[in-house]
Design a protein around this motif. Structure first.
Motif, PDB file in Angstrom:
ATOM      1  N   UNK A  99     -71.717 -50.162 -52.154  1.00  0.00           N
ATOM      2  CA  UNK A  99     -72.423 -51.209 -52.911  1.00  0.00           C
ATOM      3  C   UNK A  99     -72.784 -52.384 -52.002  1.00  0.00           C
ATOM      4  N   UNK A 100     -71.884 -52.743 -51.106  1.00  0.00           N
ATOM      5  CA  UNK A 100     -72.147 -53.861 -50.199  1.00  0.00           C
ATOM      6  C   UNK A 100     -73.338 -53.552 -49.298  1.00  0.00           C
ATOM      7  N   UNK A 101     -73.400 -52.331 -48.799  1.00  0.00           N
ATOM      8  CA  UNK A 101     -74.527 -51.930 -47.957  1.00  0.00           C
ATOM      9  C   UNK A 101     -75.853 -52.037 -48.708  1.00  0.00           C
ATOM     10  N   UNK A 102     -75.872 -51.494 -49.921  1.00  0.00           N
ATOM     11  CA  UNK A 102     -77.123 -51.395 -50.678  1.00  0.00           C
ATOM     12  C   UNK A 102     -77.501 -52.722 -51.337  1.00  0.00           C
ATOM     13  N   UNK A 103     -76.528 -53.382 -51.975  1.00  0.00           N
ATOM     14  CA  UNK A 103     -76.835 -54.554 -52.786  1.00  0.00           C
ATOM     15  C   UNK A 103     -76.803 -55.867 -52.015  1.00  0.00           C
TER      16      UNK A 103
END
Length: 232
Positions: A99-103
């Motif tokens: 999630x950190x990578x994408x968002x």
């Protein structure tokens, strides 16, 4: 191979050359394994996002995995068949990292495998996600205080935070006293730590964290991240 080494005499340098060759082969195999694992995470993330976009599918999937809200976490539990508490913690770290990578970083799902490598793997990204978690508990109301005034102050503070630019989107400087710097130097690589300090955001300058206390978390890994653990 061991019988061959015993039967045939070799010089010390020859033996070291063989070990060096094995080491290089191990690195190539390990890299291929990690990329394959990261590709599976990327594929699972893509499916999780498709499920999350449809309310009916989301509710159905969460119910089937026994989760309440986080589809990505549920997908990590599903693909790793995580049953033990330790396995679910690893699934949770993988979900936070993805999630950190994408968002937060804005990485496309197709580029997740390469981005995981570039940013240091699941463990480091999960740690960054935890540090940047915007969810904070409200401070307790002091006895005898005016709750109406407190509520208005909270709303004013919320409006102020909403109007602020994302200063932590850029690099953050960490201020460490000599004693704490020496304590960090004694910690093993990949040790999980808790930092307590003060956030300083001077106008027009780089934000800093003035560190007051560092605590090594019990049971944290004291070795480099081992992606084999994700198979549990």
């Amino acid at each position: 191979m061991s019988q061959e080494l015993v039967a045939t005499p070799h010089s010390y340098d020859e033996l070291l050359d063989r070990l060096d060759h094995i080491k290089e082969e191990y690195r190539r195999v390990d890299q291929r394994y990690r990329l394959a694992l990261y590709q599976m995470f990327a594929d699972a993330m893509k499916i999780a996002m498709a499920i999350e976009a449809d309310r009916e599918r989301k509710d159905q999937f969460l119910k089937s995995v026994g989760q309440k809200s986080d589809v990505v976490y549920a997908a990590m539990i599903f693909i790793t068949d995580a049953k033990s508490e330790e396995a679910r913690k690893k699934a949770s770290k993988a979900a936070r990292a993805l999630r950190y990578l994408v968002e937060q970083i804005g990485v496309s799902v197709d580029n997740i495998p390469e981005a995981l490598q570039e940013h240091g793997g699941i463990q480091k990204l999960a740690g960054l996600a935890a540090l940047n978690d915007p969810r904070r508990k409200s401070p307790p109301i002091a006895p005898g205080s005016n709750t109406a005034e407190q509520g208005e102050a909270d709303r004013s503070d919320a409006r102020h935070r909403k109007g602020q630019k994302g200063v932590f989107d850029r690099q953050v400087q960490v201020g460490l006293p000599p004693k704490l710097r020496a304590k960090l130097d004694r910690l093993a690589d990949s040790t999980e730590i808790k930092i307590i300090g003060l956030v300083r955001v001077p106008t027009g300058e780089r934000p800093t964290i003035e560190v007051r206390q560092i605590t090594a978390l019990s049971g944290s890994g004291e070795h480099e991240e081992d992606e084999d653990d994700w198979g549990e």
